[in-house]
Design an enzyme around this catalytic site. Structure first.
Site, PDB file in Angstrom:
ATOM      1  N   ASP A   1       0.796  -1.242   0.000  1.00 59.37           N
ATOM      2  CA  ASP A   1       0.000   0.000   0.000  1.00 59.37           C
ATOM      3  C   ASP A   1       0.830   1.295   0.000  1.00 59.37           C
ATOM      4  O   ASP A   1       1.821   1.394   0.724  1.00 59.37           O
ATOM      5  CB  ASP A   1      -0.853   0.099   1.271  1.00 59.37           C
ATOM      6  CG  ASP A   1      -1.588  -1.156   1.623  1.00 59.37           C
ATOM      7  OD1 ASP A   1      -1.533  -2.126   0.866  1.00 59.37           O
ATOM      8  OD2 ASP A   1      -2.217  -1.158   2.694  1.00 59.37           O
TER       9      ASP A   1
ATOM     10  N   GLU B   1     -10.563  -2.497   4.352  1.00 61.09           N
ATOM     11  CA  GLU B   1      -9.237  -1.970   4.662  1.00 61.09           C
ATOM     12  C   GLU B   1      -9.059  -0.587   4.021  1.00 61.09           C
ATOM     13  O   GLU B   1      -9.767  -0.226   3.081  1.00 61.09           O
ATOM     14  CB  GLU B   1      -8.149  -2.910   4.110  1.00 61.09           C
ATOM     15  CG  GLU B   1      -8.230  -4.325   4.680  1.00 61.09           C
ATOM     16  CD  GLU B   1      -7.098  -5.240   4.208  1.00 61.09           C
ATOM     17  OE1 GLU B   1      -6.512  -5.923   5.045  1.00 61.09           O
ATOM     18  OE2 GLU B   1      -6.803  -5.284   2.998  1.00 61.09           O
TER      19      GLU B   1
HETATM   20  C1  FRU Z   1      -3.856  -3.648   2.814  1.00 62.41           C
HETATM   21  C2  FRU Z   1      -3.225  -4.051   4.138  1.00 62.41           C
HETATM   22  C3  FRU Z   1      -3.614  -3.098   5.246  1.00 62.41           C
HETATM   23  C4  FRU Z   1      -2.473  -3.239   6.221  1.00 62.41           C
HETATM   24  C5  FRU Z   1      -1.301  -3.449   5.287  1.00 62.41           C
HETATM   25  C6  FRU Z   1      -0.246  -4.359   5.825  1.00 62.41           C
HETATM   26  O1  FRU Z   1      -3.133  -4.084   1.715  1.00 62.41           O
HETATM   27  O2  FRU Z   1      -3.609  -5.371   4.450  1.00 62.41           O
HETATM   28  O3  FRU Z   1      -4.880  -3.357   5.807  1.00 62.41           O
HETATM   29  O4  FRU Z   1      -2.323  -2.117   7.022  1.00 62.41           O
HETATM   30  O5  FRU Z   1      -1.815  -3.985   4.093  1.00 62.41           O
HETATM   31  O6  FRU Z   1       0.845  -4.434   4.953  1.00 62.41           O
END
Ligand code: FRU
Length: 465
Positions: free
Chosen positions: A27, A202
């Site tokens: 992300d 998310e």
């Molecule tokens: C989304 C996610 C988020 C988390 C991060 C961990 O891709 O799963 O929810 O904070 O990636 O890398």
């Protein structure tokens, strides 16, 4: 021919998108503009090409087109540093400034590796995001939950507060918190479950966006975007968004002007965890969104080396009033297209009934004008020699996008066929950005967007019929 998993893959390395030199990235995080730099932090594994040891990697750009990778900004400690946002605390409301310049304040999820508890933490920087100190009274919010993550913070001038949106992934909810100082937070409301709930929610973002075509330049609505990790687009992940109003406390959808069950942000298989930039200067085009061109189902096997993960082109968001309904439009930032023109990568094509174009070294922007009477879009195929890697079908009353498994790419959950649903077949323009392994398709000035990675062994041909 198959792709050697350990040899370097310069043929897949994007030149006009950010990808780290080495290792895993997911992300985008902490997107903030400060003193002439666009900061892109991101979920990064400094130790390898798989997800793990999550830390905040860091890159900066002066123009949203060329990126410079910097050392890891916030490394893993006893906790992994999960996704979150960053803001400039102009008035030093947090008291975390050094008295010279405003601090940049990051708010992220600390994932405690021993207990698996997720809580919200603050860190601050006095040197333009290069180094970070952890706030001494962390966590700033702790519900004792294993699934509570991805805070995104912004200043809400109208109600004079900092706002945080943060996900309760398993409850399919976004919570809203308010704060005078970025440190003490009060829960004031929530949204959800709504729309798609087949996977974890998310990376929420709540974005005020201008409305085109009303004659009123100050007209805006708020868009609440949330990602869903699976069972959304043909079983894969993606993001849904809701259009409504936000008064600093609660978010409400007016079902007369936008669907109460949400809409899809990007119909391709690879666009996840997108968030917008904070602190763009007044008059700057925006909001500007960037997303991870991958997903948690198949992205772990993408055959790039020695890095894995790439961010999308930064996209400008507007709302369009179409038959009384508000929907989101996304187009590449102006600078990106200007640069493509200046470097000779931009090709404008007036579509005849059948045609094709080969994109040398999979590097270019192809703008197809379909509104000339000579062609009503049918099927646009992405061909690697004779092998069809993907196709976009714009039929009389429906739109569909498919990415196919091929001999060269053996990845579980890679093939996807997504039916977008009913739509007047009115495609006037199709803009295709190709940058090595990335493909982003913007139909009708970004009313429909499809993003994915493809791994061609030769130069791709785009063929329409
Ligand atoms: C989304 C996610 C988020 C988390 C991060 C961990 O891709 O799963 O929810 O904070 O990636 O890398």
């Amino acid at each position: 021919m198959t792709i050697d998993k350990c040899a370097n893959t310069p043929q897949f390395r994007p030149e006009w998108h950010f990808a780290p030199q080495r290792n895993w990235m997911n992300d985008p995080n902490g997107l903030v503009y400060f003193e002439g730099e666009y900061h892109l932090f991101y979920q990064y594994n400094p130790c390898g090409k798989e997800w793990g040891h999550m830390s905040w990697g860091h890159a900066v750009s002066a123009d949203l087109v060329h990126w410079t990778e910097l050392p890891v900004a916030i490394p893993e400690g006893e906790q992994m540093i999960f996704s979150g946002g960053a803001v400039v605390d102009w008035d030093n409301s947090s008291g975390l400034g050094d008295g010279v310049a405003p601090p940049i304040v990051a708010i992220y999820t600390a994932h405690h590796s021993a207990t698996a508890i997720q809580s919200q933490h603050v860190a601050y920087s006095h040197d333009k995001g290069r180094t970070w100190q952890s706030y001494s009274n962390n966590p700033v919010i702790d519900l004792g939950l294993e699934h509570f993550r991805d805070p995104k913070v912004f200043r809400h001038a109208a109600s004079d507060a900092w706002i945080m949106v943060v996900a309760l992934p398993r409850e399919h909810k976004v919570q809203f918190y308010r704060s005078p100082n970025l440190l003490e937070w009060t829960l004031v409301g929530d949204f959800g479950p709504a729309g798609a709930t087949g996977g974890q929610w998310e990376c929420p973002d709540l974005i005020e966006i201008g409305i085109e075509g009303t004659g009123d330049e100050s007209a805006t609505r708020w868009v609440l975007k949330v990602d869903i990790d699976k069972n959304l687009l043909a079983g894969g992940s993606g993001a849904q968004y809701f259009v409504g109003t936000f008064d600093g406390f609660s978010f409400a959808v007016d079902s007369a002007e936008a669907p109460a069950d949400g809409a899809i942000l990007d119909h391709g298989p690879d666009f996840y965890a997108a968030v917008t930039w904070s602190d763009l200067p007044p008059g700057h085009e925006g909001p500007i969104l960037i997303g991870w061109l991958s997903n948690h189902q198949s992205g772990h096997s993408y055959p790039t080396h020695p890095w894995r993960g790439v961010q999308s082109v930064p996209r400008v968001l507007t709302l369009l009033l179409d038959n009384g309904h508000l929907k989101l439009k996304q187009v590449p930032v102006t600078q990106y297209l200007q640069e493509a023109r200046q470097t000779g990568r931009f090709r404008q094509i007036v579509a005849e009934s059948c045609g094709s174009v080969t994109v040398a070294e999979n590097q270019g922007c192809v703008a197809i004008d379909c509104d000339n009477g000579a062609w009503r879009p049918g099927r646009i195929r992405f061909l690697d020699g004779d092998t069809e890697l993907a196709a976009l079908v714009i039929g009389e009353d429906h739109v569909a996008f498919a990415r196919y498994a091929t001999e060269a790419v053996h990845i579980d959950d890679y093939a996807r066929e997504v039916l977008v649903g009913e739509r007047q077949a009115k495609a006037r323009t199709v803009l295709i950005l190709l940058d090595k392994c990335t493909v982003e398709i913007f139909v009708d000035d970004g009313e429909l967007v499809f993003s994915c990675c493809l791994f061609p062994v030769a130069d791709l041909s785009i063929e329409w019929s």
